[in-house]
Design a protein around this motif. Structure first.
Motif, short mmCIF file in Angstrom:
data_model
loop_
_atom_site.label_atom_id
_atom_site.label_comp_id
_atom_site.label_asym_id
_atom_site.label_seq_id
_atom_site.Cartn_x
_atom_site.Cartn_y
_atom_site.Cartn_z
N LEU A 14 0.80 -1.22 0.00
CA LEU A 14 0.00 0.00 0.00
C LEU A 14 0.83 1.26 0.00
O LEU A 14 0.47 2.26 -0.60
CB LEU A 14 -0.92 0.01 1.22
CG LEU A 14 -1.89 -1.16 1.34
CD1 LEU A 14 -2.89 -0.86 2.43
CD2 LEU A 14 -2.61 -1.40 0.03
N LEU A 15 1.93 1.23 0.74
CA LEU A 15 2.66 2.47 0.96
C LEU A 15 3.92 2.61 0.12
O LEU A 15 4.57 3.62 0.15
CB LEU A 15 3.02 2.58 2.44
CG LEU A 15 1.82 2.50 3.40
CD1 LEU A 15 2.29 2.77 4.82
CD2 LEU A 15 0.75 3.49 3.00
N VAL A 16 4.28 1.54 -0.60
CA VAL A 16 5.50 1.62 -1.40
C VAL A 16 5.20 1.61 -2.88
O VAL A 16 5.86 2.25 -3.68
CB VAL A 16 6.44 0.45 -1.05
CG1 VAL A 16 7.68 0.48 -1.93
CG2 VAL A 16 6.83 0.52 0.42
N TYR A 251 6.62 -1.19 -10.51
CA TYR A 251 5.62 -0.13 -10.67
C TYR A 251 6.30 1.24 -10.68
O TYR A 251 5.95 2.14 -11.45
CB TYR A 251 4.60 -0.20 -9.53
CG TYR A 251 3.43 -1.10 -9.80
CD1 TYR A 251 2.61 -0.90 -10.90
CD2 TYR A 251 3.11 -2.14 -8.92
CE1 TYR A 251 1.52 -1.73 -11.14
CE2 TYR A 251 2.03 -2.97 -9.14
CZ TYR A 251 1.23 -2.76 -10.26
OH TYR A 251 0.15 -3.57 -10.49
N ALA A 252 7.27 1.40 -9.76
CA ALA A 252 7.99 2.67 -9.68
C ALA A 252 8.72 2.95 -10.99
O ALA A 252 8.77 4.10 -11.47
CB ALA A 252 8.98 2.63 -8.52
N ASP A 339 5.99 9.01 -6.55
CA ASP A 339 6.92 8.41 -5.59
C ASP A 339 6.75 8.99 -4.19
O ASP A 339 7.19 8.39 -3.21
CB ASP A 339 8.37 8.64 -6.03
CG ASP A 339 8.73 7.77 -7.23
OD1 ASP A 339 8.01 6.79 -7.47
OD2 ASP A 339 9.72 8.09 -7.92
N GLU A 340 6.08 10.13 -4.08
CA GLU A 340 6.00 10.82 -2.80
C GLU A 340 4.64 10.70 -2.13
O GLU A 340 4.55 10.47 -0.92
CB GLU A 340 6.34 12.30 -3.00
CG GLU A 340 6.36 13.13 -1.72
CD GLU A 340 6.70 14.57 -2.00
OE1 GLU A 340 7.79 15.00 -1.61
OE2 GLU A 340 5.85 15.28 -2.61
N LEU A 341 3.57 10.86 -2.89
CA LEU A 341 2.23 10.99 -2.31
C LEU A 341 1.34 9.76 -2.54
O LEU A 341 1.30 9.19 -3.64
CB LEU A 341 1.51 12.21 -2.88
CG LEU A 341 2.06 13.59 -2.48
CD1 LEU A 341 1.21 14.68 -3.12
CD2 LEU A 341 2.12 13.76 -0.97
N THR A 342 0.61 9.39 -1.47
CA THR A 342 -0.41 8.35 -1.50
C THR A 342 -1.62 8.87 -0.72
O THR A 342 -1.44 9.53 0.31
CB THR A 342 0.08 7.04 -0.87
OG1 THR A 342 1.21 6.56 -1.58
CG2 THR A 342 -1.01 5.98 -0.87
N LYS A 387 2.84 11.24 2.86
CA LYS A 387 3.97 11.81 2.14
C LYS A 387 5.21 11.00 2.54
O LYS A 387 5.59 10.97 3.71
CB LYS A 387 4.17 13.28 2.50
CG LYS A 387 5.32 13.94 1.75
CD LYS A 387 5.42 15.42 2.12
CE LYS A 387 6.58 16.08 1.35
NZ LYS A 387 6.71 17.53 1.69
N ASN A 388 5.80 10.36 1.56
CA ASN A 388 6.95 9.47 1.82
C ASN A 388 6.59 8.46 2.92
O ASN A 388 7.35 8.24 3.87
CB ASN A 388 8.18 10.28 2.21
CG ASN A 388 8.66 11.16 1.08
OD1 ASN A 388 8.60 10.79 -0.09
ND2 ASN A 388 9.12 12.37 1.41
#
Length: 399
Positions: A14-16, A251-252, A339-342, A387-388
């Protein structure tokens, strides 16, 4: 351990995992994207296979654990039977001791009876000897030797008494011998019965001991299997975690390839997840009074009260990294924007999730509907900005 693996996978997934922004650059190499997509598909194939391996290992562990549980029950039952048999052995041993005591008493009585018989025999032998020393005198000689009728009657009475005494002696001898011999026979038989029962009980206990030891050996083997399977599950979980990380990195890589142009999402303000005028803010970011406990507690997002079924929209373009039930948030959607925001959208109503994991969404696109699932006191949207991978106050990001 299973929950730990799943939680780690959840957090990692979820977070990466970054998302694919909409408005993809035409400059992105299609060949490079095809290569990334192919590699991503292979990783996902391996991930699915690893998930199946984890599932099978968990099923095998469940089978072994049930066998261990059944075996523990069997061991307990065998142990109870061993205790029962030991109690029976103790009781039989006591009965045998009591019977041996009775046998000893019977032997004493037999000895006493033998002594009486011996004395009676001696009395009879004395009479026979006396008659022998006096010559061969018959009972008729004694009677006919009477001097008169009175003497005859006296002699006849004496002979009657002698005959009765001799008869009684013989009868007593026979009765004593028969009684004591019968009693001794009964006691010996009882001892034989007890001895047989004792041997049977001992044999049963020996068999139960063997069963117990066999079960202990089997249990030790099952315990070993369980540990090996747990180790396999740990390895499979770690491999699944590694594949999830590889998937996230892939994905990144896609995000970087697609966001190289100015058309990609570049951060900045986020759109309201619920249309302006259709909600009201009821709780902000930071420390607040917990609605369940009444105590001060941290709140990692903002709450937006709205009627059940109100449309929830993506705050920005991105890719859905989670769509399902998650602990206190209830039904939840998470979107990775770069890469920064979720962003996270929680407490969605049952059946209210309208997107799936891996789906690309645009800013303002409907993704869910307001509800009150999870740890919620009423219909509202819980909205969090990461954020991160760290929750931050969403208000500065909303426009």
């Amino acid at each position: 351990m299973k929950k730990k693996i799943l939680l780690t996978l959840f957090i990692t997934g979820l977070l990466v995992v970054p998302a694919i922004p909409l408005g993809q650059s035409q400059a992105a190499s299609q060949e490079a994207l095809d290569k990334i997509n192919k590699e991503l598909a292979e990783i996902q194939r391996k991930k699915n296979a690893q998930r199946q391996q984890v599932k099978e290992t968990e099923q095998n562990i469940a089978v072994v654990q049930k066998q261990i549980k059944d075996l523990n029950t069997e061991l307990m039952q065998i142990d109870l039977r061993r205790n029962e048999v030991q109690e029976k052995l103790d009781q039989l041993e006591k009965q045998m001791d009591d019977t041996r005591l009775k046998a000893a008493q019977a032997q004493d009585e037999l000895d006493e009876a033998a002594d009486r018989v011996e004395k009676r025999d001696a009395l009879l032998k004395t009479r026979v000897k006396s008659m022998y020393e006096r010559g061969n005198i018959s009972y008729w000689d004694v009677l006919l030797g009477a001097s008169d009728f009175g003497d005859f009657l006296t002699r006849m009475e004496g002979l009657r008494l002698i005959l009765e005494q001799d008869t009684r002696i013989l009868e007593d001898n026979l009765r004593d011998k028969a009684t004591i011999e019968q009693k001794k026979k009964e006691i010996d038989h009882q001892l034989t019965v007890y001895a047989g029962m004792y041997d049977e009980a001992e044999a049963l206990k020996a068999e139960l001991d063997k069963q117990y030891q066999r079960s202990v050996v089997v249990k030790a083997e099952l315990d070993k299997q369980e540990k090996e399977l747990e180790a396999d599950l740990e390895r499979s979980g770690q491999e699944l975690l590694a594949l999830t990380r590889a998937e996230s990195e892939k994905y990144a890589e896609r995000v970087r390839a697609l966001s190289s142009s100015s058309g990609g999402y570049k951060g900045g303000k986020l759109a309201l997840p619920i249309a302006d005028g259709n909600f009201r803010f009821t709780s902000g970011f930071g420390v607040r009074k917990d609605p369940f406990t009444g105590r001060s507690a941290g709140h990692n997002g903002v709450d937006m009260a709205a009627p059940k079924g109100t449309t929830i929209m993506a705050a920005a373009s991105g890719i859905v990294t989670y769509a399902g039930y998650y602990s206190g948030f209830g039904n939840t959607v998470m979107i990775k924007h770069n890469d920064e925001l979720t962003t996270l959208y929680g407490h969605i109503r049952e059946g209210g999730i309208k997107v799936s994991v891996g789906q690309q969404v645009a800013a303002g696109q409907k993704i869910a509907e307001v509800g009150s699932t999870g740890r919620s006191t009423g219909n509202h949207l819980h909205f969090t900005v990461y954020k991160n991978n760290v929750a931050v106050d969403p208000m500065p990001y909303l426009r």
